[in-house]
Design a protein around this motif. Structure first.
Motif, short mmCIF file in Angstrom:
data_model
loop_
_atom_site.label_atom_id
_atom_site.label_comp_id
_atom_site.label_asym_id
_atom_site.label_seq_id
_atom_site.Cartn_x
_atom_site.Cartn_y
_atom_site.Cartn_z
N MET A 1 16.34 -12.19 17.30
CA MET A 1 16.12 -12.43 18.72
C MET A 1 15.46 -11.23 19.40
N VAL A 2 15.99 -10.03 19.12
CA VAL A 2 15.51 -8.82 19.79
C VAL A 2 14.65 -8.01 18.84
N MET A 3 13.35 -7.91 19.17
CA MET A 3 12.41 -7.15 18.36
C MET A 3 11.37 -6.50 19.26
N PRO A 4 10.78 -5.38 18.81
CA PRO A 4 9.72 -4.75 19.60
C PRO A 4 8.45 -5.59 19.56
N ASN A 5 7.53 -5.32 20.48
CA ASN A 5 6.22 -5.99 20.58
C ASN A 5 6.33 -7.44 21.02
N MET A 6 7.01 -8.26 20.22
CA MET A 6 7.18 -9.68 20.55
C MET A 6 8.56 -10.12 20.08
N ASN A 7 9.41 -10.54 21.00
CA ASN A 7 10.77 -10.92 20.59
C ASN A 7 10.80 -12.33 20.01
N GLY A 8 11.98 -12.72 19.53
CA GLY A 8 12.12 -13.99 18.86
C GLY A 8 11.78 -15.19 19.74
N GLU A 9 12.15 -15.10 21.01
CA GLU A 9 11.87 -16.20 21.94
C GLU A 9 10.37 -16.40 22.12
N GLU A 10 9.65 -15.28 22.30
CA GLU A 10 8.19 -15.36 22.47
C GLU A 10 7.52 -15.93 21.22
N LEU A 11 7.97 -15.47 20.04
CA LEU A 11 7.41 -15.97 18.79
C LEU A 11 7.65 -17.47 18.66
N PHE A 12 8.86 -17.89 19.00
CA PHE A 12 9.22 -19.31 18.92
C PHE A 12 8.27 -20.16 19.76
N PHE A 13 8.02 -19.75 21.01
CA PHE A 13 7.14 -20.52 21.88
C PHE A 13 5.71 -20.56 21.36
N LYS A 14 5.24 -19.45 20.79
CA LYS A 14 3.87 -19.39 20.30
C LYS A 14 3.65 -20.34 19.12
N ILE A 15 4.59 -20.37 18.19
CA ILE A 15 4.38 -21.23 17.01
C ILE A 15 4.63 -22.70 17.36
N ARG A 16 5.53 -22.98 18.30
CA ARG A 16 5.82 -24.38 18.63
C ARG A 16 4.68 -25.04 19.42
N ARG A 17 3.71 -24.23 19.86
CA ARG A 17 2.54 -24.82 20.50
C ARG A 17 1.73 -25.64 19.49
N ASN A 18 1.86 -25.26 18.22
CA ASN A 18 1.18 -25.96 17.14
C ASN A 18 2.04 -27.15 16.72
N THR A 19 1.49 -28.36 16.79
CA THR A 19 2.28 -29.56 16.49
C THR A 19 2.80 -29.57 15.05
N LYS A 20 2.14 -28.82 14.15
CA LYS A 20 2.57 -28.77 12.76
C LYS A 20 3.96 -28.14 12.63
N PHE A 21 4.38 -27.38 13.64
CA PHE A 21 5.67 -26.69 13.59
C PHE A 21 6.78 -27.44 14.32
N HIS A 22 6.47 -28.61 14.82
CA HIS A 22 7.47 -29.32 15.63
C HIS A 22 8.71 -29.73 14.84
N ILE A 23 8.57 -29.93 13.51
CA ILE A 23 9.75 -30.31 12.73
C ILE A 23 10.19 -29.18 11.78
N ILE A 24 9.64 -27.98 11.97
CA ILE A 24 10.05 -26.84 11.15
C ILE A 24 11.29 -26.20 11.77
N PRO A 25 12.44 -26.23 11.08
CA PRO A 25 13.66 -25.66 11.65
C PRO A 25 13.52 -24.17 11.94
N PHE A 26 14.10 -23.75 13.05
CA PHE A 26 14.01 -22.35 13.50
C PHE A 26 15.43 -21.85 13.77
N ILE A 27 15.86 -20.84 13.00
CA ILE A 27 17.18 -20.23 13.19
C ILE A 27 17.00 -18.85 13.82
#
Length: 255
Positions: A57-83
């Motif tokens: 969740m907490v990381m420098p440069n880009m945190n987990g929440e930001e990364l999650f939103f960026k990849i979920r913009r791609n429809t190919k990731f809509h069913i990829i589980p994210f923990i």
């Protein structure tokens, strides 16, 4: 036909924890790609789609929440589980991420068994979704399996049987060689006899469980297949020059 390994991408800026999680998952027959930097991970994910993503969740440069939103913009990731991995147990934080669409949480320190159960459950759900919309997604795909070296093959068998009493004849049979050849190859590649290699394999796994946050020694003894706590403790002391409890204390002091 051998089952294709589940591909897991891990993003964790704590290198010790990231490497530990990666090693344990590899030992449990997962294919793992590990990144300590979220920006580097995003570049990889823009070109590659794993079966599941585990991210701090907490990381420098880009945190987990930001990364999650960026990849979920791609429809190919809509069913990829994210923990999401986090040390923050505040309900508001968890509720916000779950509302965003994160599939599950792992709270530091966590038990390896919990992580593996969650991965398997999410992958099972993902596979069921894929089957529903695409009855036979792999019918036209030829999976090419690279030739595995001896130690890799041996380790894959050992992790599957680690909780049981490993019979040398049966182990040799699994590798399609004789018991004497098994011992000769292990000696040649590791300078250890087969029994010593297996014992130290169990102990190395115990260390990984401890480093990942496991503190229940009875559970560790059971998970690593030692016949008794006294045998485990004696072997651990000889191998690491420290008792299991002292080793746990030293890890907690590092934290």
């Amino acid at each position: 036909m051998l089952k294709q390994k589940t591909k897991i991408t891990i993003i964790e800026d704590d290198i010790v924890l990231g490497n530990t999680i990666s090693e344990i998952l590899k030992l449990n027959n997962f294919e793992v790609i590990y990144f300590k930097d979220s920006t580097e991970a995003l570049r990889y994910l823009n070109k590659n789609i794993p079966d599941i993503i585990i991210c701090d969740m907490v990381m420098p440069n880009m945190n987990g929440e930001e990364l999650f939103f960026k990849i979920r913009r791609n429809t190919k990731f809509h069913i990829i589980p994210f923990i999401m991995i986090t040390a923050n147990i505040d309900d508001d934080v968890k509720f916000k991420q779950l509302e965003n669409g994160v599939n599950d949480f792992i709270i530091k320190p966590f038990k390896v068994q919990e992580l593996i159960f969650k991965i398997n459950n999410l992958i099972s759900l993902k596979n069921n979704i894929e089957k529903k919309f695409s009855p036979d997604p792999f019918s036209k795909i030829t999976i090419k399996l690279s030739e595995k070296d001896f130690i890799t093959s041996l380790n894959e068998i050992l992790i599957k049987k680690i909780k049981s009493n490993i019979d040398m004849n049966e182990l040799a049979g699994d590798l399609s060689i004789s018991k004497s050849t098994l011992d000769k190859r292990v000696r040649k590649l590791t300078n250890k006899n087969a029994s010593q290699y297996i014992r130290e394999f169990r102990l190395d796994y115990a260390v990984k469980l401890i480093r990942s946050g496991e503190r229940n020694l009875k559970y560790i003894v059971d998970e690593t297949g030692f016949s008794s706590f006294s045998y485990f403790s004696t072997s651990f002391k000889l191998y690491l020059d420290s008792t299991p409890r002292d080793f746990i204390k030293s890890i907690e002091n590092e934290e």
